[in-house]
Scaffold this motif. Structure first.
Motif, PDB file in Angstrom:
ATOM      1  N   LEU A   9       0.810  -1.212   0.000  1.00  0.00           N
ATOM      2  CA  LEU A   9       0.000   0.000   0.000  1.00  0.00           C
ATOM      3  C   LEU A   9       0.847   1.268   0.000  1.00  0.00           C
ATOM      4  CD1 LEU A   9      -2.859  -1.030   2.452  1.00  0.00           C
ATOM      5  CD2 LEU A   9      -2.931  -0.918  -0.028  1.00  0.00           C
ATOM      6  N   GLU A  10       1.975   1.240   0.680  1.00  0.00           N
ATOM      7  CA  GLU A  10       2.839   2.426   0.718  1.00  0.00           C
ATOM      8  C   GLU A  10       3.297   2.794  -0.690  1.00  0.00           C
ATOM      9  OE1 GLU A  10       3.496  -0.363   2.462  1.00  0.00           O
ATOM     10  OE2 GLU A  10       2.958   0.210   4.504  1.00  0.00           O
ATOM     11  N   GLY A  11       3.657   1.805  -1.471  1.00  0.00           N
ATOM     12  CA  GLY A  11       4.067   2.049  -2.860  1.00  0.00           C
ATOM     13  C   GLY A  11       2.936   2.603  -3.704  1.00  0.00           C
ATOM     14  N   LEU A  12       1.714   2.102  -3.489  1.00  0.00           N
ATOM     15  CA  LEU A  12       0.546   2.618  -4.217  1.00  0.00           C
ATOM     16  C   LEU A  12       0.305   4.082  -3.896  1.00  0.00           C
ATOM     17  CD1 LEU A  12      -2.236  -0.127  -4.079  1.00  0.00           C
ATOM     18  CD2 LEU A  12      -1.233   0.885  -6.102  1.00  0.00           C
ATOM     19  N   VAL A  13       0.384   4.413  -2.623  1.00  0.00           N
ATOM     20  CA  VAL A  13       0.146   5.796  -2.200  1.00  0.00           C
ATOM     21  C   VAL A  13       1.172   6.729  -2.825  1.00  0.00           C
ATOM     22  CG1 VAL A  13       0.180   7.358  -0.207  1.00  0.00           C
ATOM     23  CG2 VAL A  13      -1.014   5.187  -0.054  1.00  0.00           C
ATOM     24  N   LEU A  14       2.414   6.337  -2.849  1.00  0.00           N
ATOM     25  CA  LEU A  14       3.470   7.187  -3.408  1.00  0.00           C
ATOM     26  C   LEU A  14       3.325   7.338  -4.921  1.00  0.00           C
ATOM     27  CD1 LEU A  14       6.524   5.930  -1.314  1.00  0.00           C
ATOM     28  CD2 LEU A  14       5.276   8.081  -1.069  1.00  0.00           C
ATOM     29  N   SER A  15       2.954   6.286  -5.616  1.00  0.00           N
ATOM     30  CA  SER A  15       2.873   6.364  -7.074  1.00  0.00           C
ATOM     31  C   SER A  15       1.538   6.934  -7.571  1.00  0.00           C
ATOM     32  CB  SER A  15       3.106   4.992  -7.708  1.00  0.00           C
ATOM     33  OG  SER A  15       2.118   4.092  -7.270  1.00  0.00           O
ATOM     34  N   HIS A  16       0.508   6.992  -6.703  1.00  0.00           N
ATOM     35  CA  HIS A  16      -0.802   7.541  -7.076  1.00  0.00           C
ATOM     36  C   HIS A  16      -1.240   8.568  -6.041  1.00  0.00           C
ATOM     37  CE1 HIS A  16      -1.240   4.532 -10.223  1.00  0.00           C
ATOM     38  NE2 HIS A  16      -0.890   3.619  -9.343  1.00  0.00           N
ATOM     39  N   ALA A  17      -0.545   9.655  -5.956  1.00  0.00           N
ATOM     40  CA  ALA A  17      -0.777  10.665  -4.907  1.00  0.00           C
ATOM     41  C   ALA A  17      -2.151  11.326  -5.014  1.00  0.00           C
ATOM     42  CB  ALA A  17       0.329  11.720  -4.960  1.00  0.00           C
ATOM     43  N   LYS A  18      -2.737  11.373  -6.228  1.00  0.00           N
ATOM     44  CA  LYS A  18      -4.024  12.061  -6.395  1.00  0.00           C
ATOM     45  C   LYS A  18      -5.227  11.196  -6.022  1.00  0.00           C
ATOM     46  CE  LYS A  18      -2.351  15.165  -9.958  1.00  0.00           C
ATOM     47  NZ  LYS A  18      -2.496  15.615 -11.331  1.00  0.00           N
ATOM     48  N   CYS A  19      -5.013   9.925  -5.713  1.00  0.00           N
ATOM     49  CA  CYS A  19      -6.098   9.005  -5.386  1.00  0.00           C
ATOM     50  C   CYS A  19      -6.318   8.934  -3.874  1.00  0.00           C
ATOM     51  CB  CYS A  19      -5.783   7.608  -5.900  1.00  0.00           C
ATOM     52  SG  CYS A  19      -5.706   7.502  -7.692  1.00  0.00           S
ATOM     53  N   ASP A  20      -7.545   8.577  -3.505  1.00  0.00           N
ATOM     54  CA  ASP A  20      -7.877   8.332  -2.088  1.00  0.00           C
ATOM     55  C   ASP A  20      -7.919   6.832  -1.862  1.00  0.00           C
ATOM     56  OD1 ASP A  20      -8.206  11.018  -1.443  1.00  0.00           O
ATOM     57  OD2 ASP A  20     -10.280  11.002  -2.146  1.00  0.00           O
ATOM     58  N   PHE A  21      -7.273   6.409  -0.782  1.00  0.00           N
ATOM     59  CA  PHE A  21      -7.271   4.985  -0.425  1.00  0.00           C
ATOM     60  C   PHE A  21      -7.919   4.790   0.912  1.00  0.00           C
ATOM     61  CE2 PHE A  21      -3.715   5.471  -3.329  1.00  0.00           C
ATOM     62  CZ  PHE A  21      -3.933   4.423  -4.213  1.00  0.00           C
TER      63      PHE A  21
END
Length: 119
Positions: free
Chosen positions: A107-119
């Motif tokens: 999840l940390e990698g997803l957050v960094l690579s998709h900063a404009k998305c809400d998780f």
């Protein structure tokens, strides 16, 4: 898809107490929540009906079912002494889906690579 959330505007004010008295599948407790809670069996769904005439439809499994349910709720409300009901501005607001992955998701990698998305 597990859940679809949609909104619709009925373009008129709703007398929530009258609606609760006339419809048998509705509950209203203004001290607890500001909307009438109404349920139908087919398509299985729940509606939150606000006095402003706005409805939130929850619990359907598809966009088509959500639209059908919203139309059914508006028809029920119209039959409960609200003749000015109009079906306007139907919009899908949220969809929840589930997928099985046979690998770990970082999840940390997803957050960094998709900063404009809400998780």
């Amino acid at each position: 898809v597990q859940n679809v959330v949609a909104t619709v505007n009925l373009n008129c004010k709703i007398d929530q107490r009258l609606l609760t008295q006339k419809a048998r599948n509705a509950e209203y407790n203004p001290k607890r929540f500001a909307a009438v809670i109404m349920r139908i069996r087919e398509p299985k769904s729940t509606a939150l009906i606000f006095s402003s005439g706005k409805i939130v439809v929850l619990g359907t499994k598809s966009e088509d079912d959500s639209r059908i349910a919203a139309r059914k709720y508006s028809k029920i409300i119209k039959m409960c002494e609200h003749p000015n009901v109009k079906f306007k501005d139907f919009k899908i607001n949220n969809m929840v889906g589930v997928a099985k992955c046979d690998f770990p998701i970082r999840l940390e990698g997803l957050v960094l690579s998709h900063a404009k998305c809400d998780f």
